[in-house]
Design an enzyme around this catalytic site. Structure first.
Site, short mmCIF file in Angstrom:
data_model
loop_
_atom_site.label_atom_id
_atom_site.label_comp_id
_atom_site.label_asym_id
_atom_site.label_seq_id
_atom_site.Cartn_x
_atom_site.Cartn_y
_atom_site.Cartn_z
N HIS A 285 0.83 -1.20 0.00
CA HIS A 285 0.00 0.00 0.00
C HIS A 285 0.86 1.25 0.00
O HIS A 285 2.07 1.23 0.25
CB HIS A 285 -0.97 0.00 1.18
CG HIS A 285 -0.34 0.07 2.54
ND1 HIS A 285 0.09 1.25 3.11
CD2 HIS A 285 -0.07 -0.90 3.45
CE1 HIS A 285 0.58 1.01 4.31
NE2 HIS A 285 0.50 -0.29 4.54
N CYS A 304 2.79 -4.98 6.82
CA CYS A 304 2.49 -4.67 5.42
C CYS A 304 3.70 -4.00 4.76
O CYS A 304 4.61 -3.52 5.42
CB CYS A 304 1.28 -3.76 5.32
SG CYS A 304 -0.29 -4.61 5.63
#
Length: 383
Positions: A285, A304
């Site tokens: 992301h 992440c």
């Protein structure tokens, strides 16, 4: 005898360069395996030949006669291939060595550069062996088009037809919340994503902030919901405090809420999320903190992978969609509306952990073992 020793040193010097001149029709993974195996042979030859001179302590190096110190460093950098031939620039050789070891390329032997150069050939050979095993655990044919994240190198590259089309820095999980090593498939891109905060992060990271700043949720555009279902009841954040239930009374073990951050400039996921649903709840992301990409140590996330160039990556992945135009992204980004763009041709993604590899010029690179995986036993490579 002197001539024989000179020939041995010359052979050891040219070995790293010869890696890049080896031609192969194999897949990129097989080529990397072949080149890294050649590098392993070079370090084993250094170990067995006795040509490598161990550095004295750092304090002794600093106080050593400048001429002797320069000669010692020059000879070592000849053997590593960072100085191409006798008489080459010592400063350029140090910069080459520092670059290959992911250190600031100052051309000065600072302590971290000393530590890297002081590691004997047998240690480098052991590291390369570990990474050959990791390569062996990846598919021989990774596909005509794929994304490869090297967690240890904090890097991402998009490969098409064996050529790197896009590279960028990434931020990965901190040591306590490591980015997992596995393979998956990117199937969609979410533009203007909301962030459903994983319970672990809500309890460990956000709840302590709420106890210090009761208005944290309102100030950062969060919703509070009871449960994770589609019909979960929304609870106004301010009502919890006003009703006499301050966050100090909320239990860590029985945290009853789901926190959801709405899309917008301050959203932790930024403007793009590259989705491949998985049991780890990990994905690629964007980020609302792009300044972090300037740091050398980028093991900073909760697992992440944050990408430096999210829009470029999105456009590259979407270019095979029929009728796709980059202007569509402009229109979507002008709003805060969440839109999921399906990839008509899903793309494999590999999250790998490589602390040693060979680049296209035949140079061996080493990255810091940020998670300590090099210290763990691995199976012997099969090829």
């Amino acid at each position: 005898m002197l001539l024989r020793c000179l020939r041995l040193v010359i052979a050891l010097i040219i070995t790293p360069v010869a890696v890049a001149n080896t031609t192969s029709n194999h897949t990129p993974n097989n080529q990397q395996y072949h080149h890294l195996s050649k590098a392993l042979q070079h370090y084993k030859q250094l170990e067995e030949s006795g040509a490598w001179s161990q550095l004295p302590s750092y304090s002794q190096v600093l106080t050593q006669d400048p001429v002797k110190k320069a000669a010692l460093l020059h000879n070592l950098l000849l053997l590593t291939g960072d100085i191409a031939k006798p008489g080459g620039s010592l400063q350029k050789g140090l910069i080459s060595f520092q670059t290959r070891h992911k250190l600031p390329p100052s051309g000065i032997l600072d302590y971290k550069s000393y530590q890297a150069l002081a590691r004997p050939p047998e240690e480098k050979a052991a590291i390369i062996t570990k990474n050959l095993t990791r390569l062996d655990q990846l598919p021989e044919n990774m596909g005509d088009r794929y994304v490869l994240v090297n967690i240890a190198d904090y890097s991402l590259k998009l490969v098409e037809d064996s050529k790197t089309k896009l590279t960028m820095k990434v931020i990965v999980g901190k040591k306590a919340r490591q980015t997992p090593i596995w393979a998956d498939t990117i199937k969609s891109i979410v533009v203007n994503p909301p962030w459903n905060v994983p319970r672990k992060i809500a309890v460990k990271d956000i709840l302590p902030k709420l106890r210090r700043q009761p208005d944290f949720l309102q100030n950062h555009n969060f919703l509070v919901l009871r449960g994770w279902g589609q019909n979960a009841q929304m609870v106004p954040p301010y009502s919890l405090v006003e009703s006499g239930m301050p966050w100090q009374k909320v239990s860590y073990k029985k945290f009853p809420y789901r926190l959801k951050q709405l899309p917008g400039p301050g959203n932790a996921l930024g403007r793009f999320k590259f989705d491949f649903p998985n049991k780890h709840s990990v994905y690629l992301h964007d980020t609302s903190q792009p300044h972090l990409f300037r740091q050398n140590n980028r093991a900073l996330s909760s697992g992440c992978v944050r990408v430096e160039k999210p829009r470029e990556l999105a456009e590259s992945l979407l270019q095979l969609n029929r009728g796709w135009q980059p202007t569509k992204l402009d229109r979507l980004l002008d709003t805060s509306r969440t839109v999921t763009l399906r990839l008509e041709q899903p793309i494999p993604i590999y999250l790998a952990y490589m602390t040693a590899w060979v680049d296209t010029l035949g140079k061996v690179h080493f990255a810091k073992d940020i998670y300590g995986h090099d210290q763990r036993p691995l199976e012997v490579a099969r090829r």
